[in-house]
Design a protein around this motif. Structure first.
Motif, PDB file in Angstrom:
ATOM      1  N   PRO A 215      41.095  21.680  -3.979  1.00 42.45           N
ATOM      2  CA  PRO A 215      41.838  21.859  -4.814  1.00 42.45           C
ATOM      3  C   PRO A 215      43.347  21.072  -4.487  1.00 42.45           C
ATOM      4  O   PRO A 215      43.308  20.876  -3.621  1.00 42.45           O
ATOM      5  CB  PRO A 215      42.348  23.330  -4.628  1.00 42.45           C
ATOM      6  N   GLU A 216      43.992  20.425  -5.427  1.00 40.59           N
ATOM      7  CA  GLU A 216      45.348  19.893  -5.314  1.00 40.59           C
ATOM      8  C   GLU A 216      46.314  20.930  -4.705  1.00 40.59           C
ATOM      9  O   GLU A 216      46.156  22.160  -4.906  1.00 40.59           O
ATOM     10  CB  GLU A 216      45.602  19.548  -6.867  1.00 40.59           C
ATOM     11  N   ASN A 217      47.452  20.365  -4.257  1.00 40.09           N
ATOM     12  CA  ASN A 217      48.420  21.101  -3.685  1.00 40.09           C
ATOM     13  C   ASN A 217      49.533  20.290  -4.102  1.00 40.09           C
ATOM     14  O   ASN A 217      49.638  19.251  -4.931  1.00 40.09           O
ATOM     15  CB  ASN A 217      48.203  21.395  -2.259  1.00 40.09           C
ATOM     16  N   ASP A 218      50.925  20.472  -3.517  1.00 37.44           N
ATOM     17  CA  ASP A 218      52.010  19.752  -3.773  1.00 37.44           C
ATOM     18  C   ASP A 218      52.076  18.357  -3.598  1.00 37.44           C
ATOM     19  O   ASP A 218      52.676  17.484  -4.114  1.00 37.44           O
ATOM     20  CB  ASP A 218      53.171  20.451  -2.970  1.00 37.44           C
ATOM     21  N   ILE A 219      51.055  18.008  -2.290  1.00 37.64           N
ATOM     22  CA  ILE A 219      51.064  16.665  -1.909  1.00 37.64           C
ATOM     23  C   ILE A 219      49.663  15.970  -2.553  1.00 37.64           C
ATOM     24  O   ILE A 219      49.507  14.815  -2.785  1.00 37.64           O
ATOM     25  CB  ILE A 219      51.185  16.400  -0.545  1.00 37.64           C
ATOM     26  N   LEU A 220      48.539  16.692  -2.116  1.00 38.85           N
ATOM     27  CA  LEU A 220      47.186  16.046  -2.513  1.00 38.85           C
ATOM     28  C   LEU A 220      46.982  16.193  -3.911  1.00 38.85           C
ATOM     29  O   LEU A 220      46.770  17.539  -4.274  1.00 38.85           O
ATOM     30  CB  LEU A 220      46.349  16.841  -1.639  1.00 38.85           C
ATOM     31  N   LYS A 221      46.792  15.381  -4.459  1.00 37.86           N
ATOM     32  CA  LYS A 221      46.359  15.326  -6.183  1.00 37.86           C
ATOM     33  C   LYS A 221      44.956  14.925  -6.390  1.00 37.86           C
ATOM     34  O   LYS A 221      44.778  13.845  -5.695  1.00 37.86           O
ATOM     35  CB  LYS A 221      47.484  14.567  -7.000  1.00 37.86           C
TER      36      LYS A 221
ATOM     37  N   ILE B 151      36.597   7.817  -5.360  1.00 39.89           N
ATOM     38  CA  ILE B 151      38.114   8.436  -4.941  1.00 39.89           C
ATOM     39  C   ILE B 151      38.034   9.613  -5.716  1.00 39.89           C
ATOM     40  O   ILE B 151      38.123   9.537  -6.966  1.00 39.89           O
ATOM     41  CB  ILE B 151      39.121   7.104  -5.099  1.00 39.89           C
ATOM     42  N   SER B 152      38.288  10.798  -5.099  1.00 40.43           N
ATOM     43  CA  SER B 152      38.557  12.179  -5.674  1.00 40.43           C
ATOM     44  C   SER B 152      39.888  12.590  -5.677  1.00 40.43           C
ATOM     45  O   SER B 152      40.375  13.108  -6.613  1.00 40.43           O
ATOM     46  CB  SER B 152      37.535  13.044  -5.148  1.00 40.43           C
ATOM     47  N   HIS B 153      40.701  12.192  -4.639  1.00 43.87           N
ATOM     48  CA  HIS B 153      42.031  12.585  -4.572  1.00 43.87           C
ATOM     49  C   HIS B 153      43.145  11.466  -4.010  1.00 43.87           C
ATOM     50  O   HIS B 153      42.463  10.579  -3.776  1.00 43.87           O
ATOM     51  CB  HIS B 153      41.855  13.745  -3.318  1.00 43.87           C
ATOM     52  N   GLN B 154      44.182  11.685  -4.092  1.00 42.93           N
ATOM     53  CA  GLN B 154      45.331  10.757  -3.827  1.00 42.93           C
ATOM     54  C   GLN B 154      46.454  11.342  -3.242  1.00 42.93           C
ATOM     55  O   GLN B 154      46.726  12.629  -3.392  1.00 42.93           O
ATOM     56  CB  GLN B 154      45.524  10.065  -5.088  1.00 42.93           C
ATOM     57  N   ILE B 155      47.349  10.718  -2.697  1.00 43.07           N
ATOM     58  CA  ILE B 155      48.392  11.079  -1.948  1.00 43.07           C
ATOM     59  C   ILE B 155      49.451  10.087  -2.165  1.00 43.07           C
ATOM     60  O   ILE B 155      48.927   8.805  -1.802  1.00 43.07           O
ATOM     61  CB  ILE B 155      48.194  11.105  -0.337  1.00 43.07           C
TER      62      ILE B 155
ATOM     63  N   ILE C 291      53.064   9.760   6.782  1.00 44.09           N
ATOM     64  CA  ILE C 291      51.889   9.302   7.342  1.00 44.09           C
ATOM     65  C   ILE C 291      51.144  10.254   8.213  1.00 44.09           C
ATOM     66  O   ILE C 291      49.817  10.495   7.815  1.00 44.09           O
ATOM     67  CB  ILE C 291      51.786   7.969   8.427  1.00 44.09           C
ATOM     68  N   PRO C 292      51.814  11.082   8.774  1.00 43.66           N
ATOM     69  CA  PRO C 292      50.959  12.147   9.562  1.00 43.66           C
ATOM     70  C   PRO C 292      50.460  13.232   8.840  1.00 43.66           C
ATOM     71  O   PRO C 292      49.097  13.639   9.007  1.00 43.66           O
ATOM     72  CB  PRO C 292      52.222  12.734  10.712  1.00 43.66           C
ATOM     73  N   TYR C 293      51.087  13.550   7.800  1.00 44.76           N
ATOM     74  CA  TYR C 293      50.448  14.643   6.897  1.00 44.76           C
ATOM     75  C   TYR C 293      49.288  13.938   6.229  1.00 44.76           C
ATOM     76  O   TYR C 293      48.216  14.425   6.139  1.00 44.76           O
ATOM     77  CB  TYR C 293      51.546  15.198   5.689  1.00 44.76           C
ATOM     78  N   ALA C 294      49.317  12.709   5.701  1.00 47.21           N
ATOM     79  CA  ALA C 294      48.405  11.905   4.943  1.00 47.21           C
ATOM     80  C   ALA C 294      47.157  11.653   5.947  1.00 47.21           C
ATOM     81  O   ALA C 294      45.930  11.793   5.443  1.00 47.21           O
ATOM     82  CB  ALA C 294      48.838  10.445   4.442  1.00 47.21           C
ATOM     83  N   MET C 295      47.391  11.515   7.321  1.00 49.35           N
ATOM     84  CA  MET C 295      46.170  11.204   8.080  1.00 49.35           C
ATOM     85  C   MET C 295      45.247  12.487   8.300  1.00 49.35           C
ATOM     86  O   MET C 295      44.139  12.299   8.578  1.00 49.35           O
ATOM     87  CB  MET C 295      46.810  10.905   9.502  1.00 49.35           C
ATOM     88  N   ALA C 296      45.931  13.751   8.213  1.00 50.42           N
ATOM     89  CA  ALA C 296      45.043  14.645   8.289  1.00 50.42           C
ATOM     90  C   ALA C 296      43.818  14.946   7.268  1.00 50.42           C
ATOM     91  O   ALA C 296      42.756  15.285   7.383  1.00 50.42           O
ATOM     92  CB  ALA C 296      45.802  16.212   8.147  1.00 50.42           C
TER      93      ALA C 296
END
Length: 192
Positions: free
Chosen positions: A146-152, A162-166, A174-179
């Motif tokens: 699912p989406e959240n505040d950052i992952l759409k 490509i299913s999701h984006q940040i 970057i650290p959050y995106a790297m997860a």
């Protein structure tokens, strides 16, 4: 089978004689004779009057209008062109992001295209694309996540994988995106 845009472009140009009965040089001479300088018009002419497929016509017209040079031939130039003018402030974010991505696996490679960089480890993991004031990081993930505040959810990213984006606004993202990059890397490992 060609996997990257550069490989596809090279394969189409190489296979022109076999597929069309004309060499690349013959096609270039024919295109010169048309006097058409607009890519869309030239592509349509190739499709309608010469019977080429959409991809063949697009690659051939691009090659011709690019002065006989491939669109994907110079990776560094493609990358530099993405970060010109207003986008130049995004280049340090891009550089830091891909440095972290490269740490995941020595087999990861970056394939610059005209408007984005594809991140691959045999199969596509992600796309890094400069946008207006931020970097869009597209990820190959389970579409059920699912989406959240950052992952759409990703829309019109240029790749149906490509299913999701940040959205990355600065290096602190970057650290959050790297997860999520790690999750995409793990998810695509079964395809390798």
């Amino acid at each position: 089978m060609a996997k990257t845009p550069a490989e596809m472009e090279a394969a189409v140009l190489k296979n022109l004689p076999e597929k069309t009965g004309k060499s690349l040089e013959q096609w270039l001479e024919l295109l010169q004779q048309t006097g058409i300088k607009d890519k869309k018009a030239l592509r349509n002419w190739l499709k309608e009057s010469q019977g080429l497929g959409h991809v063949q016509a697009g690659i051939l017209s691009g090659y011709f209008l690019n002065g006989g040079k491939t669109s994907y031939g110079n990776a560094e130039e493609l990358l530099e062109n993405q970060y010109l003018n207003d986008q130049a402030v995004l280049r340090p974010i891009y550089d830091a992001l891909v440095k972290e991505i490269a740490k995941l696996d020595k087999s990861i490679r970056l394939e610059p295209c005209k408007t984005y960089v594809s991140v691959l480890a045999k199969h596509q993991i992600a796309i890094v694309k400069p946008d207006k004031g931020f970097i869009r990081l597209g990820l190959v993930m389970n579409p059920e996540i699912p989406e959240n505040d950052i992952l759409k959810f990703a829309k019109s990213f240029g790749s149906d994988k490509i299913s999701h984006q940040i959205k990355l606004n600065d290096k602190a993202d970057i650290p959050y995106a790297m997860a999520f990059v790690k999750e995409a890397y793990t998810a695509t490992r079964s395809l390798r």
